[in-house]
Design an enzyme around this catalytic site. Structure first.
Site, mmCIF file in Angstrom:
data_model
loop_
_atom_site.group_PDB
_atom_site.id
_atom_site.type_symbol
_atom_site.label_atom_id
_atom_site.label_comp_id
_atom_site.label_asym_id
_atom_site.label_seq_id
_atom_site.Cartn_x
_atom_site.Cartn_y
_atom_site.Cartn_z
ATOM 1 N N ARG A 80 34.895 30.897 95.539
ATOM 2 C CA ARG A 80 33.910 30.602 94.496
ATOM 3 C C ARG A 80 32.474 30.747 95.003
ATOM 4 O O ARG A 80 31.545 30.917 94.216
ATOM 5 C CB ARG A 80 34.147 29.194 93.938
ATOM 6 C CG ARG A 80 33.647 29.048 92.491
ATOM 7 C CD ARG A 80 33.756 27.640 91.943
ATOM 8 N NE ARG A 80 35.073 27.076 92.052
ATOM 9 C CZ ARG A 80 35.393 26.018 92.821
ATOM 10 N NH1 ARG A 80 34.478 25.418 93.545
ATOM 11 N NH2 ARG A 80 36.623 25.567 92.866
ATOM 12 N N TYR A 134 15.864 37.537 73.070
ATOM 13 C CA TYR A 134 17.214 38.059 72.831
ATOM 14 C C TYR A 134 17.979 37.044 71.977
ATOM 15 O O TYR A 134 17.911 35.842 72.233
ATOM 16 C CB TYR A 134 17.863 38.226 74.209
ATOM 17 C CG TYR A 134 19.239 38.800 74.245
ATOM 18 C CD1 TYR A 134 19.515 40.054 73.731
ATOM 19 C CD2 TYR A 134 20.275 38.093 74.848
ATOM 20 C CE1 TYR A 134 20.789 40.587 73.813
ATOM 21 C CE2 TYR A 134 21.550 38.623 74.940
ATOM 22 C CZ TYR A 134 21.804 39.875 74.410
ATOM 23 O OH TYR A 134 23.057 40.390 74.485
ATOM 24 N N ASP A 206 13.262 36.496 80.827
ATOM 25 C CA ASP A 206 14.334 37.490 80.764
ATOM 26 C C ASP A 206 13.680 38.824 81.074
ATOM 27 O O ASP A 206 12.955 39.384 80.262
ATOM 28 C CB ASP A 206 14.956 37.482 79.361
ATOM 29 C CG ASP A 206 16.114 38.465 79.229
ATOM 30 O OD1 ASP A 206 16.134 39.463 79.981
ATOM 31 O OD2 ASP A 206 16.973 38.245 78.360
ATOM 32 N N LYS A 231 22.797 46.056 82.235
ATOM 33 C CA LYS A 231 21.975 47.148 81.735
ATOM 34 C C LYS A 231 21.575 48.104 82.865
ATOM 35 O O LYS A 231 22.357 48.946 83.219
ATOM 36 C CB LYS A 231 20.753 46.575 81.008
ATOM 37 C CG LYS A 231 21.108 45.439 80.022
ATOM 38 C CD LYS A 231 21.915 45.897 78.829
ATOM 39 C CE LYS A 231 22.620 44.780 78.055
ATOM 40 N NZ LYS A 231 21.804 43.682 77.606
HETATM 41 C C1 PLP Z 1 22.046 42.443 76.965
HETATM 42 C C2 PLP Z 1 20.967 41.494 77.178
HETATM 43 C C3 PLP Z 1 21.224 40.224 77.702
HETATM 44 C C4 PLP Z 1 22.607 39.704 77.919
HETATM 45 O O1 PLP Z 1 23.288 40.321 78.932
HETATM 46 P P1 PLP Z 1 24.885 40.405 78.980
HETATM 47 O O2 PLP Z 1 25.099 40.910 80.347
HETATM 48 O O3 PLP Z 1 25.280 41.355 77.888
HETATM 49 O O4 PLP Z 1 25.430 39.038 78.758
HETATM 50 C C5 PLP Z 1 20.154 39.397 77.958
HETATM 51 N N1 PLP Z 1 18.897 39.784 77.688
HETATM 52 C C6 PLP Z 1 18.606 40.980 77.171
HETATM 53 C C7 PLP Z 1 17.185 41.326 76.905
HETATM 54 C C8 PLP Z 1 19.625 41.866 76.874
HETATM 55 O O5 PLP Z 1 19.341 43.037 76.304
#
Ligand code: PLP
Length: 418
Positions: A80, A134, A206, A231
């Site tokens: 973990r 988001y 973010d 992403k």
């Molecule tokens: C896709 C996305 C997320 C979430 O990420 P996941 O890996 O799909 O959980 C968070 N913030 C932004 C700006 C995103 O585009």
């Protein structure tokens, strides 16, 4: 700057300080400690930290077991806590985020956001979140956190004075995103974080869109930089992962909370993310160039009301973008002048090179319909932009030839009219 020493690349011969290296070079060097790429007794080593697939670490004796150090970086303890593959990725991300002391990995970007918010807030606290956040961030703020007696309110990220006034005695954290999801408005992060800091409020951002290559979030005043590695870092639409990078002691609080919640990332996924990271710089550079070509072309189309792409000179947010960012990516939106929902569907369904699907930052281009007004408390469309029909499209520009993408869009506009 309190920057942590960078990992030593396995094939380095000269004693240059990596701190002097440009991002393209750092992307190649980071996370490749010799102790993770070599086998004892063998000359040389492998390029990449191998996939160490393991739940159990075996100790040589009960005395060794008693010496196990669960929180020490780079020491096996139990699955973990990860192993060398995950540590290499975390170390690489820390090295790429100027000012960070550590990085915690999560099984998704949403897990990174929710866990970071839960780690840093307590019952009775208030969270302010940018109205352009988001959508799942908003849902976590208003749903999950509420169950723990943490209240949350949206604020208009373009209204700096309004933000200062919105901070109340219970406000402990502000959740930012730049540029905003779907609407792409750019806010003044240095100004917002300076106000937050002065009032003892933590700033979490973010930073998925720009990554630290385009926006060094901690240097711009944020306390924690969260990313969906799904992403740009993954980059190939085959991986889900998230990260949070911060200075001490915040990163330790986030790490402890992640451990409470049993958050783990598999070594196989960590190896994929590391592989993606090595080419992230050139992928971002190429998709940014192509996105600018497509965005510039869209501006000239009569079907388009406004192009929401802050990288484009003259577009809403361009001034602050140019001041604060050193790079972008292939993701932006535009609004249609007088299309209805069915015309927009005809447009999207006619695209051949763009997939229709969520996520973004992969090598392949994507398009989705967006109606952000539905999830906003404030009018989040940039005020000086013509929202047209109010119907939007978000494009994630991949690595295809931009001329081919433009021809595909041209065909789809023609199909929209019929
Ligand atoms: C896709 C996305 C997320 C979430 O990420 P996941 O890996 O799909 O959980 C968070 N913030 C932004 C700006 C995103 O585009």
């Amino acid at each position: 700057m309190g920057r942590r020493p960078l990992a030593t690349g396995g094939n380095r011969r000269r004693g240059l300080s990596e701190d002097t290296h440009k991002p393209a070079t750092r992307l190649v060097e980071v996370g490749r400690r010799k102790q993770w790429t070599r086998v004892e007794g063998q000359p040389g080593g492998v390029v990449n930290p191998p996939v160490w697939r393991s739940s159990t670490h075996l100790y040589d004796s009960t005395a060794d077991l008693a010496q196990g150090r669960p929180n020490a970086d780079g020491h096996f303890y139990y699955g973990r806590r990860g192993g060398p593959t995950q540590w290499a990725l975390a170390e690489a991300l820390t090295a790429l985020e100027p000012g960070a002391d550590g990085t915690e990995l999560f099984p998704s970007g949403v897990a990174a956001i929710s866990c970071t918010l839960m780690a840093l807030l307590r019952p009775g606290d208030e969270l302010l979140f940018a109205d352009n956040a988001y959508e799942p961030t908003r849902t976590a703020a208003l749903g999950l956190l509420k169950r723990f007696d943490i209240s949350a309110r949206a604020f208009d990220p373009l209204d700096v004075d309004g933000f200062a006034q919105a901070i109340g005695p219970a406000t402990k954290l502000v959740m930012l995103e730049n540029p905003g999801s779907l609407t792409m408005e750019v806010c003044d992060i240095p100004a917002l974080t300076a106000i937050a800091r002065e009032k003892g409020v933590l700033s979490v951002i973010d930073n998925t869109w720009a990554s630290p290559l385009g926006f060094p979030a901690l240097e711009r005043g944020c306390d924690v930089s969260v990313m969906s590695l799904t992403k740009h870092v993954g980059g190939h639409s085959d991986l889900m992962m998230g990260s949070a990078s911060a200075k001490q002691p915040l990163i330790e609080r986030i790490r402890n909370h992640a451990q409470f919640l049993g958050q783990v990332v598999s070594p196989d996924d960590a190896a994929l993310a590391l592989r993606g990271l090595r080419t992230m710089g050139v992928r971002l550079e190429q998709s940014t160039k192509s996105a600018l070509a497509v965005a510039d072309w869209l501006q000239s189309r009569s079907e388009v009301a406004s192009v929401l792409c802050p990288m484009l000179p003259g577009a809403p947010g361009y001034d602050i973008w140019q001041r604060d960012f050193s790079g972008g990516c292939g993701l932006f939106s535009f609004t249609l002048r007088d299309a209805d929902v069915r015309a927009r569907a005809r447009f999207l369904d006619s695209l051949e090179l763009f997939g229709i699907g969520f996520s973004w930052g992969g090598y392949e281009s994507l398009a989705i319909p967006v109606d952000p007004a539905r999830v906003r408390d404030f009018n989040a469309w940039p005020s000086d932009a013509d929202a047209g029909s109010g119907l939007g499209v978000r494009l994630s520009i991949g690595l295809e030839d931009p001329g081919d993408l433009i021809r595909d869009l041209t065909r789809a506009f023609a199909a929209m009219e019929t």
